[in-house]
Design a protein around this motif. Sequence first.
Motif, PDB file in Angstrom:
ATOM      1  N   ILE A 273      76.517 -26.748  94.507  1.00  0.00           N
ATOM      2  CA  ILE A 273      76.244 -27.724  95.566  1.00  0.00           C
ATOM      3  C   ILE A 273      76.864 -27.193  96.854  1.00  0.00           C
ATOM      4  O   ILE A 273      78.078 -27.104  96.987  1.00  0.00           O
ATOM      5  CB  ILE A 273      76.811 -29.119  95.221  1.00  0.00           C
ATOM      6  N   MET A 274      75.984 -26.788  97.775  1.00  0.00           N
ATOM      7  CA  MET A 274      76.459 -26.140  99.011  1.00  0.00           C
ATOM      8  C   MET A 274      76.554 -27.161 100.134  1.00  0.00           C
ATOM      9  O   MET A 274      75.594 -27.380 100.877  1.00  0.00           O
ATOM     10  CB  MET A 274      75.467 -25.055  99.457  1.00  0.00           C
ATOM     11  N   THR A 275      77.724 -27.774 100.277  1.00  0.00           N
ATOM     12  CA  THR A 275      77.884 -28.669 101.435  1.00  0.00           C
ATOM     13  C   THR A 275      78.487 -27.909 102.605  1.00  0.00           C
ATOM     14  O   THR A 275      78.553 -28.428 103.707  1.00  0.00           O
ATOM     15  CB  THR A 275      78.810 -29.873 101.124  1.00  0.00           C
ATOM     16  N   ALA A 276      78.951 -26.703 102.357  1.00  0.00           N
ATOM     17  CA  ALA A 276      79.653 -25.957 103.412  1.00  0.00           C
ATOM     18  C   ALA A 276      78.764 -25.725 104.625  1.00  0.00           C
ATOM     19  O   ALA A 276      77.563 -25.484 104.489  1.00  0.00           O
ATOM     20  CB  ALA A 276      80.127 -24.616 102.871  1.00  0.00           C
ATOM     21  N   ALA A 277      79.375 -25.822 105.788  1.00  0.00           N
ATOM     22  CA  ALA A 277      78.678 -25.492 107.025  1.00  0.00           C
ATOM     23  C   ALA A 277      78.922 -24.006 107.280  1.00  0.00           C
ATOM     24  O   ALA A 277      79.881 -23.630 107.950  1.00  0.00           O
ATOM     25  CB  ALA A 277      79.204 -26.347 108.161  1.00  0.00           C
ATOM     26  N   ASN A 305      74.855 -13.759 109.255  1.00  0.00           N
ATOM     27  CA  ASN A 305      75.593 -13.868 108.000  1.00  0.00           C
ATOM     28  C   ASN A 305      74.589 -13.897 106.849  1.00  0.00           C
ATOM     29  O   ASN A 305      73.425 -14.252 107.060  1.00  0.00           O
ATOM     30  CB  ASN A 305      76.387 -15.188 107.984  1.00  0.00           C
ATOM     31  N   PRO A 306      75.028 -13.581 105.650  1.00  0.00           N
ATOM     32  CA  PRO A 306      74.099 -13.727 104.524  1.00  0.00           C
ATOM     33  C   PRO A 306      73.759 -15.201 104.357  1.00  0.00           C
ATOM     34  O   PRO A 306      74.614 -16.059 104.589  1.00  0.00           O
ATOM     35  CB  PRO A 306      74.927 -13.232 103.331  1.00  0.00           C
ATOM     36  N   ASP A 307      72.521 -15.506 103.991  1.00  0.00           N
ATOM     37  CA  ASP A 307      72.213 -16.891 103.621  1.00  0.00           C
ATOM     38  C   ASP A 307      72.636 -17.021 102.163  1.00  0.00           C
ATOM     39  O   ASP A 307      72.002 -16.481 101.255  1.00  0.00           O
ATOM     40  CB  ASP A 307      70.724 -17.199 103.815  1.00  0.00           C
ATOM     41  N   ILE A 308      73.732 -17.701 101.967  1.00  0.00           N
ATOM     42  CA  ILE A 308      74.372 -17.697 100.650  1.00  0.00           C
ATOM     43  C   ILE A 308      73.476 -18.311  99.582  1.00  0.00           C
ATOM     44  O   ILE A 308      73.209 -17.708  98.547  1.00  0.00           O
ATOM     45  CB  ILE A 308      75.735 -18.432 100.717  1.00  0.00           C
ATOM     46  N   ILE A 309      72.997 -19.513  99.874  1.00  0.00           N
ATOM     47  CA  ILE A 309      72.248 -20.211  98.820  1.00  0.00           C
ATOM     48  C   ILE A 309      70.924 -19.498  98.508  1.00  0.00           C
ATOM     49  O   ILE A 309      70.497 -19.443  97.357  1.00  0.00           O
ATOM     50  CB  ILE A 309      72.074 -21.710  99.160  1.00  0.00           C
ATOM     51  N   SER A 310      70.299 -18.898  99.535  1.00  0.00           N
ATOM     52  CA  SER A 310      69.057 -18.152  99.263  1.00  0.00           C
ATOM     53  C   SER A 310      69.364 -16.911  98.430  1.00  0.00           C
ATOM     54  O   SER A 310      68.576 -16.519  97.561  1.00  0.00           O
ATOM     55  CB  SER A 310      68.388 -17.710 100.561  1.00  0.00           C
ATOM     56  N   VAL A 322      71.713 -27.032  94.947  1.00  0.00           N
ATOM     57  CA  VAL A 322      71.593 -28.169  95.869  1.00  0.00           C
ATOM     58  C   VAL A 322      72.096 -27.751  97.244  1.00  0.00           C
ATOM     59  O   VAL A 322      73.201 -27.210  97.361  1.00  0.00           O
ATOM     60  CB  VAL A 322      72.431 -29.367  95.363  1.00  0.00           C
ATOM     61  N   GLY A 323      71.287 -28.008  98.257  1.00  0.00           N
ATOM     62  CA  GLY A 323      71.711 -27.674  99.615  1.00  0.00           C
ATOM     63  C   GLY A 323      71.885 -28.922 100.460  1.00  0.00           C
ATOM     64  O   GLY A 323      71.513 -30.029 100.044  1.00  0.00           O
ATOM     65  N   PHE A 324      72.433 -28.742 101.618  1.00  0.00           N
ATOM     66  CA  PHE A 324      72.554 -29.821 102.595  1.00  0.00           C
ATOM     67  C   PHE A 324      71.819 -29.397 103.847  1.00  0.00           C
ATOM     68  O   PHE A 324      71.872 -28.216 104.218  1.00  0.00           O
ATOM     69  CB  PHE A 324      74.028 -30.081 102.919  1.00  0.00           C
ATOM     70  N   ALA A 325      71.129 -30.332 104.474  1.00  0.00           N
ATOM     71  CA  ALA A 325      70.479 -30.003 105.743  1.00  0.00           C
ATOM     72  C   ALA A 325      71.049 -30.919 106.794  1.00  0.00           C
ATOM     73  O   ALA A 325      70.984 -32.140 106.667  1.00  0.00           O
ATOM     74  CB  ALA A 325      68.978 -30.198 105.634  1.00  0.00           C
ATOM     75  N   LYS A 337      61.303 -28.473 104.572  1.00  0.00           N
ATOM     76  CA  LYS A 337      60.949 -27.067 104.799  1.00  0.00           C
ATOM     77  C   LYS A 337      62.062 -26.169 104.241  1.00  0.00           C
ATOM     78  O   LYS A 337      61.801 -25.175 103.550  1.00  0.00           O
ATOM     79  CB  LYS A 337      60.782 -26.856 106.311  1.00  0.00           C
ATOM     80  N   LYS A 338      63.307 -26.566 104.528  1.00  0.00           N
ATOM     81  CA  LYS A 338      64.459 -25.780 104.075  1.00  0.00           C
ATOM     82  C   LYS A 338      64.530 -25.716 102.557  1.00  0.00           C
ATOM     83  O   LYS A 338      64.836 -24.685 101.974  1.00  0.00           O
ATOM     84  CB  LYS A 338      65.742 -26.415 104.599  1.00  0.00           C
ATOM     85  N   MET A 339      64.226 -26.855 101.932  1.00  0.00           N
ATOM     86  CA  MET A 339      64.291 -26.901 100.467  1.00  0.00           C
ATOM     87  C   MET A 339      63.296 -25.892  99.863  1.00  0.00           C
ATOM     88  O   MET A 339      63.626 -25.167  98.920  1.00  0.00           O
ATOM     89  CB  MET A 339      63.987 -28.319  99.968  1.00  0.00           C
ATOM     90  N   GLU A 341      61.813 -23.221 101.508  1.00  0.00           N
ATOM     91  CA  GLU A 341      62.129 -21.843 101.913  1.00  0.00           C
ATOM     92  C   GLU A 341      63.303 -21.268 101.136  1.00  0.00           C
ATOM     93  O   GLU A 341      63.305 -20.111 100.741  1.00  0.00           O
ATOM     94  CB  GLU A 341      62.467 -21.810 103.412  1.00  0.00           C
ATOM     95  N   LYS A 342      64.316 -22.079 100.921  1.00  0.00           N
ATOM     96  CA  LYS A 342      65.525 -21.584 100.244  1.00  0.00           C
ATOM     97  C   LYS A 342      65.420 -21.700  98.725  1.00  0.00           C
ATOM     98  O   LYS A 342      66.365 -21.358  98.011  1.00  0.00           O
ATOM     99  CB  LYS A 342      66.759 -22.347 100.758  1.00  0.00           C
ATOM    100  N   LYS A 343      64.289 -22.238  98.250  1.00  0.00           N
ATOM    101  CA  LYS A 343      64.012 -22.386  96.811  1.00  0.00           C
ATOM    102  C   LYS A 343      65.089 -23.222  96.114  1.00  0.00           C
ATOM    103  O   LYS A 343      65.666 -22.818  95.095  1.00  0.00           O
ATOM    104  CB  LYS A 343      63.857 -21.030  96.134  1.00  0.00           C
TER     105      LYS A 343
HETATM  106  O1  C5P Z   1      69.852 -23.048 107.220  1.00  0.00           O
HETATM  107  P1  C5P Z   1      70.832 -24.148 107.205  1.00  0.00           P
HETATM  108  O2  C5P Z   1      72.195 -23.724 107.621  1.00  0.00           O
HETATM  109  O3  C5P Z   1      70.464 -25.392 107.946  1.00  0.00           O
HETATM  110  O4  C5P Z   1      70.854 -24.581 105.665  1.00  0.00           O
HETATM  111  C1  C5P Z   1      71.736 -25.499 105.142  1.00  0.00           C
HETATM  112  C2  C5P Z   1      72.041 -25.212 103.715  1.00  0.00           C
HETATM  113  O5  C5P Z   1      72.100 -23.808 103.454  1.00  0.00           O
HETATM  114  C3  C5P Z   1      73.404 -25.741 103.363  1.00  0.00           C
HETATM  115  O6  C5P Z   1      73.405 -26.139 102.017  1.00  0.00           O
HETATM  116  C4  C5P Z   1      74.301 -24.532 103.616  1.00  0.00           C
HETATM  117  O7  C5P Z   1      75.492 -24.640 102.900  1.00  0.00           O
HETATM  118  C5  C5P Z   1      73.436 -23.388 103.168  1.00  0.00           C
HETATM  119  N1  C5P Z   1      73.673 -22.136 103.909  1.00  0.00           N
HETATM  120  C6  C5P Z   1      74.007 -20.995 103.202  1.00  0.00           C
HETATM  121  N2  C5P Z   1      74.234 -19.823 103.875  1.00  0.00           N
HETATM  122  C7  C5P Z   1      74.110 -19.754 105.210  1.00  0.00           C
HETATM  123  C8  C5P Z   1      73.750 -20.910 105.938  1.00  0.00           C
HETATM  124  C9  C5P Z   1      73.551 -22.090 105.250  1.00  0.00           C
HETATM  125  O8  C5P Z   1      74.093 -21.058 101.986  1.00  0.00           O
HETATM  126  N3  C5P Z   1      74.331 -18.625 105.836  1.00  0.00           N
END
Ligand code: C5P
Length: 403
Positions: A273-277, A305-310, A322-325, A337-339, A341-343
């Motif tokens: 569960i990625m709540t991190a900003a 930065n790497p998109d961690i959840i993707s 689970v992501g947060f938008a 859209k984010k859900m 795209e990020k699968k």
């Molecule tokens: O793309 P955006 O930042 O709006 O997406 C939000 C979701 O993607 C959040 O769950 C956030 O934790 C995650 N995220 C990530 N890696 C990043 C940016 C956002 O995993 N570089």
Amino acid sequence: MPSNLKNKKVLIGISGGIAAFKICELLRMLVKAGASVRVVMTESASKFVTPLTFSALGAESVSTSMWDPGRDSLEHVSWADWADLFVIAPATANIIAKMAAGIADEVLSTQLLAYDGPKLVAPAMNVKMWNNFATKRNIKTLKEQGIELVGPTKGHLASLIEAEGRMAEPTEVYKSIEKILQSKADLEKYRILVTAGPTVEPFDPVRFISNRSSGKMGYAIAEIAKDRGARVILVSGPVAITPPSGVELVNIETADQMLKAIEAKYKYIDVVIMTAAVADYKPKIYSRQKIKKTKSDQNMLMTKNPDIISTLAKRRGRKILVGFALETQNLKAAAQKKMLEKKLDMIVANNPTLKGVEFGSDCNKASIFVKGKRATDLPTMTKSDLAGKILDEVIKLLKRKKK
Ligand code: C5P
């Protein structure tokens, strides 16, 4: 008192402090509530209250030494297997230090080392001992191991001064016991990794780029998931709030460190569960020395930065992601859209510019999107209540994936 702990097995470990007398009342409460209780005491504990007192008050059995003639030779292992919960109360600085270091040199510490179930520690000691660096470090170690604490509280200590170090009252310890033993354990089999807070991206030794995330949402999810029986790993950026006890905390600063920390645990995880900003960009160049002020304006080159959840989604197996938008406009369309795209399996959308749910608030107003289902719009609620709703959906997804 209702018999709501029927069939629950509680092992109470008593170490040597005057607060040992409080365990008489705690034991009575547990027995009245239907729990089976065994007691293990250190030698010094039995100087304060005799083992016979606890037998007379309803303990099934009291162990005081490794060398009792009537003792089962495997008692340190069999008792550890027997218990649903090990309560260490009062817990002196000494037993806390032994727990942190894994020392087993008398009956209580030996049982503790052989026990791998939930533990609840109720510290009681002189305020100077409580504030001692070594004790603080040991308490931190216990928390990192997922061990729960109750107290100490501020009040009159044995030395008659008013300070922190007093054992929590028996009713408080009882409440914590009840909470642990009666939790809605619907996440018991699962390992959940929650990320929280901001990432911090430095560009010299004293400066960084970051954001306003308070970490409260992620910390609430971690706490509720733990209360519902999950093994929780909380990967957190720097925040100003206290982590919940009973979760494994991994502190990170940058997005790269966050990804690395998750990857180290990923294999064993069922849900992320990625709540991190996470900062989308980081400074391209890191200066080892503090950058000097100049007369001219400065440009900073940023890199993604790497998109961690993707990144995680590419190797997901049966994991739930689970992501947060967080959006300030077109919230729903952007979240959906984010859900895709990020699968992700699910995304929680919220707008922190709405009144009453701003950054740092204890409340949130969110919509939950689950893949293949209609969105659920939730009213404003506390972050803990929202955490419960999110986890209810996670459970449904876990069950669906199992089929
Ligand atoms: O793309 P955006 O930042 O709006 O997406 C939000 C979701 O993607 C959040 O769950 C956030 O934790 C995650 N995220 C990530 N890696 C990043 C940016 C956002 O995993 N570089």
